[in-house]
Design a protein around this motif. Structure first.
Motif, short mmCIF file in Angstrom:
data_model
loop_
_atom_site.label_atom_id
_atom_site.label_comp_id
_atom_site.label_asym_id
_atom_site.label_seq_id
_atom_site.Cartn_x
_atom_site.Cartn_y
_atom_site.Cartn_z
N LYS A 41 1.24 -1.25 -0.23
CA LYS A 41 0.13 0.05 -0.29
C LYS A 41 0.76 1.40 -0.33
O LYS A 41 0.56 2.30 -0.74
N THR A 42 2.07 0.93 0.77
CA THR A 42 3.20 2.04 0.97
C THR A 42 3.86 2.67 -0.86
O THR A 42 3.53 3.82 -0.96
N ASN A 43 3.67 1.53 -1.72
CA ASN A 43 4.63 2.02 -2.33
C ASN A 43 3.18 1.63 -3.90
O ASN A 43 4.25 2.22 -5.46
N LYS A 44 2.75 1.63 -3.07
CA LYS A 44 1.65 1.41 -4.59
C LYS A 44 0.86 3.03 -5.40
O LYS A 44 1.57 2.94 -6.26
N TYR A 45 1.28 3.97 -4.44
CA TYR A 45 1.31 5.21 -5.38
C TYR A 45 2.03 5.97 -6.30
O TYR A 45 2.17 6.15 -7.20
N PRO A 46 3.34 5.78 -5.51
CA PRO A 46 4.63 5.85 -6.03
C PRO A 46 4.44 5.60 -7.12
O PRO A 46 5.14 6.37 -8.71
N ILE A 47 4.27 4.41 -7.55
CA ILE A 47 4.79 3.44 -8.54
C ILE A 47 3.85 3.90 -10.00
O ILE A 47 3.99 4.05 -11.39
N PHE A 48 2.62 3.79 -9.32
CA PHE A 48 1.47 4.47 -10.44
C PHE A 48 1.28 5.85 -11.22
O PHE A 48 1.61 5.93 -12.38
N ILE A 49 2.42 6.86 -10.08
CA ILE A 49 2.67 8.41 -11.18
C ILE A 49 3.86 8.39 -11.62
O ILE A 49 3.79 9.11 -12.12
N PHE A 50 4.75 7.00 -10.77
CA PHE A 50 5.70 7.35 -11.95
C PHE A 50 5.91 6.50 -13.41
O PHE A 50 6.07 7.18 -14.17
N LEU A 51 5.25 5.40 -13.62
CA LEU A 51 4.73 5.23 -14.44
C LEU A 51 3.25 6.36 -15.40
O LEU A 51 3.86 5.75 -17.19
N LEU A 52 2.70 6.38 -14.71
CA LEU A 52 1.90 7.62 -16.00
C LEU A 52 2.49 9.25 -16.34
O LEU A 52 2.41 9.18 -17.46
N LEU A 53 3.29 9.82 -15.24
CA LEU A 53 4.26 10.49 -16.06
C LEU A 53 5.13 10.15 -16.72
O LEU A 53 5.58 10.37 -18.28
N SER A 54 5.35 8.42 -16.51
CA SER A 54 6.46 7.93 -17.99
C SER A 54 5.71 7.95 -18.97
O SER A 54 6.40 9.01 -20.42
N TYR A 55 4.47 7.68 -19.03
CA TYR A 55 3.74 7.37 -19.90
C TYR A 55 3.05 8.56 -20.91
O TYR A 55 3.29 9.08 -22.22
N ASN A 104 6.45 3.13 -32.73
CA ASN A 104 6.26 2.06 -33.20
C ASN A 104 6.28 2.23 -30.78
O ASN A 104 5.93 1.43 -30.01
N ASP A 105 7.15 3.29 -30.52
CA ASP A 105 6.87 2.89 -28.72
C ASP A 105 6.07 3.70 -28.35
O ASP A 105 5.18 3.24 -26.88
N VAL A 106 5.12 4.51 -28.75
CA VAL A 106 3.56 4.88 -28.65
C VAL A 106 2.54 4.09 -28.50
O VAL A 106 2.02 3.40 -27.90
N MET A 107 2.80 2.70 -29.69
CA MET A 107 1.73 1.97 -29.67
C MET A 107 2.35 0.86 -28.57
O MET A 107 1.29 0.36 -28.07
N GLY A 108 3.14 0.50 -28.23
CA GLY A 108 4.14 -0.08 -27.24
C GLY A 108 3.13 -0.27 -26.58
O GLY A 108 3.20 -0.92 -25.65
N ASN A 109 3.61 1.38 -26.24
CA ASN A 109 3.33 1.55 -24.50
C ASN A 109 1.98 1.91 -23.97
O ASN A 109 1.26 1.43 -23.33
N SER A 110 1.02 2.22 -25.74
CA SER A 110 0.29 2.59 -24.97
C SER A 110 -1.43 1.42 -25.07
O SER A 110 -2.74 1.41 -24.08
N LEU A 111 -0.77 0.27 -25.01
CA LEU A 111 -1.52 -1.32 -25.63
C LEU A 111 -1.35 -2.03 -24.39
O LEU A 111 -1.40 -2.49 -23.67
N LEU A 112 -0.44 -0.96 -23.03
CA LEU A 112 0.78 -1.99 -22.22
C LEU A 112 0.60 -1.08 -21.14
O LEU A 112 0.24 -1.29 -19.47
N VAL A 113 1.02 0.09 -20.61
CA VAL A 113 0.83 0.36 -19.49
C VAL A 113 -0.18 1.00 -19.40
O VAL A 113 -0.65 1.11 -18.20
N PRO A 114 -1.06 1.78 -19.60
CA PRO A 114 -2.82 2.15 -19.33
C PRO A 114 -2.86 0.81 -18.52
O PRO A 114 -3.56 0.95 -17.67
N ARG A 115 -2.94 -0.21 -18.81
CA ARG A 115 -3.94 -1.57 -18.47
C ARG A 115 -2.83 -1.43 -16.72
O ARG A 115 -3.14 -2.27 -16.09
#
Length: 310
Positions: free
Chosen positions: A17-31, A65-76
């Motif tokens: 629970k403690t690292n759930k939101y930091p990981i979420f924010i990092f991945l969201l900003l990266s995407y 390719n980068d947009v396609m690969g990440n768009s079908l992976l990161v949101p999920r």
């Protein structure tokens, strides 16, 4: 034993629970950065006539390719982080589509960087005939071959997996890929392993081989032609290309190596996500901002020429 359930469960990342939101924010900003940077560079190259050169047009393939690969992976992955493991369900056909996209992303990265290496080779080793060899038709042919080869290789890979009956429902990965799909079967996966290994060896050996060969010829051309301007141009354009290739190769090698060590399952899952996120984030930064033409075009947008009043 047949089961063939159409509803599968994704194991996902085991996070507290403690690292759930930091990981979420990092991945969201990266995407968000991947989307903005890559789409921005494609639009810039498309709109600026001075950038309608083979080098930049071929680079657009990498951005798409980068947009396609990440768009079908990161949101999920982002959606799965916020729900408990028992609710991380995915339909079998969506899983197959995700696996196809994942492998297309990885394979395409190799094939596109190979055709970009050919472009650099022609530009430096045969500069007088560059515009004749690398004409619009050649750019289209190279692009179609890069995507076409990747599509055929991945289509065979997934078709060998789809034919298998399934007796399990748990995907032991943060997203679907070919290995996690055929592990759902209780049948023999010998053919899948043989083709998968052959596919990896052929792709990596042809990719590494072509890069070594082209760079050896470029180095030889620079040594024989003692022109400082040619050497500096070669160094600039080739260093960016080689940097992109090494990032993609190292991140892929880490993932392949961790597959062999089940005790590092969590590290493998994290590296599987970073395999998509890291190159997708670094490619537009490294390749997009180094060439003078792109830098000038960006400067003109963000710093329009000031009208001097006398």
């Amino acid at each position: 034993r047949r089961f063939n359930s159409l509803t599968l469960q994704l194991e996902g990342l085991k996070i507290t629970k403690t690292n759930k939101y930091p990981i979420f924010i990092f991945l969201l900003l990266s995407y968000m950065f991947i989307l903005i940077a890559n789409v921005g560079i494609v639009i810039l190259i498309w709109k600026e006539r001075s950038l309608h050169q083979p080098m930049y047009l071929l680079f657009c393939n990498l951005s798409i390719n980068d947009v396609m690969g990440n768009s079908l992976l990161v949101p999920r992955v982002l959606a799965d982080i916020l729900v408990p493991p028992s609710d991380r369900l995915i339909h079998y056909y969506e899983c197959v589509m995700q696996a196809f996209t994942t492998h297309m992303f990885g394979t395409n990265a190799h094939t596109v960087l190979m055709i970009m290496a050919f472009d650099r080779y022609v530009a430096i080793c045969n500069p007088l005939h560059y515009s004749i060899i690398m004409n619009d038709k050649m750019v289209i042919k190279l692009t179609v071959s890069a995507w076409g080869v990747a599509f055929v290789l991945v289509a065979i890979l997934l078709s060998l997996t789809i034919r298998l009956n399934r007796c399990r429902t748990l995907i032991t990965n943060p997203y679907c890929d070919n290995a996690s799909l055929f592990k759902l079967s209780c049948e023999s996966v010998f053919i899948n392993n043989v083709y998968g290994l052959t596919f990896t060896v052929v792709l990596l050996s042809s990719s590494i081989g072509s890069i070594i060969l082209t760079y050896f010829k470029i180095a030889a051309a620079c040594l024989t032609n003692k022109s400082n301007s040619l050497n500096s141009k070669a160094l600039k354009t080739c260093s960016t290309h080689l940097c992109l290739y090494l990032i993609m190769l190292v991140s892929g090698m880490i993932l392949i190596t961790l597959h062999r060590f089940p005790q590092y399952a969590e590290y493998r899952k994290i590296s599987a996500i970073l395999f998509n996120v890291v190159p997708g984030s670094l490619n537009p930064v490294i390749y997009g901002l180094q060439p003078k033409e792109i830098y000038k075009s960006l400067s003109n947008i963000f710093h329009p020429k000031r009208i001097m009043l006398f």
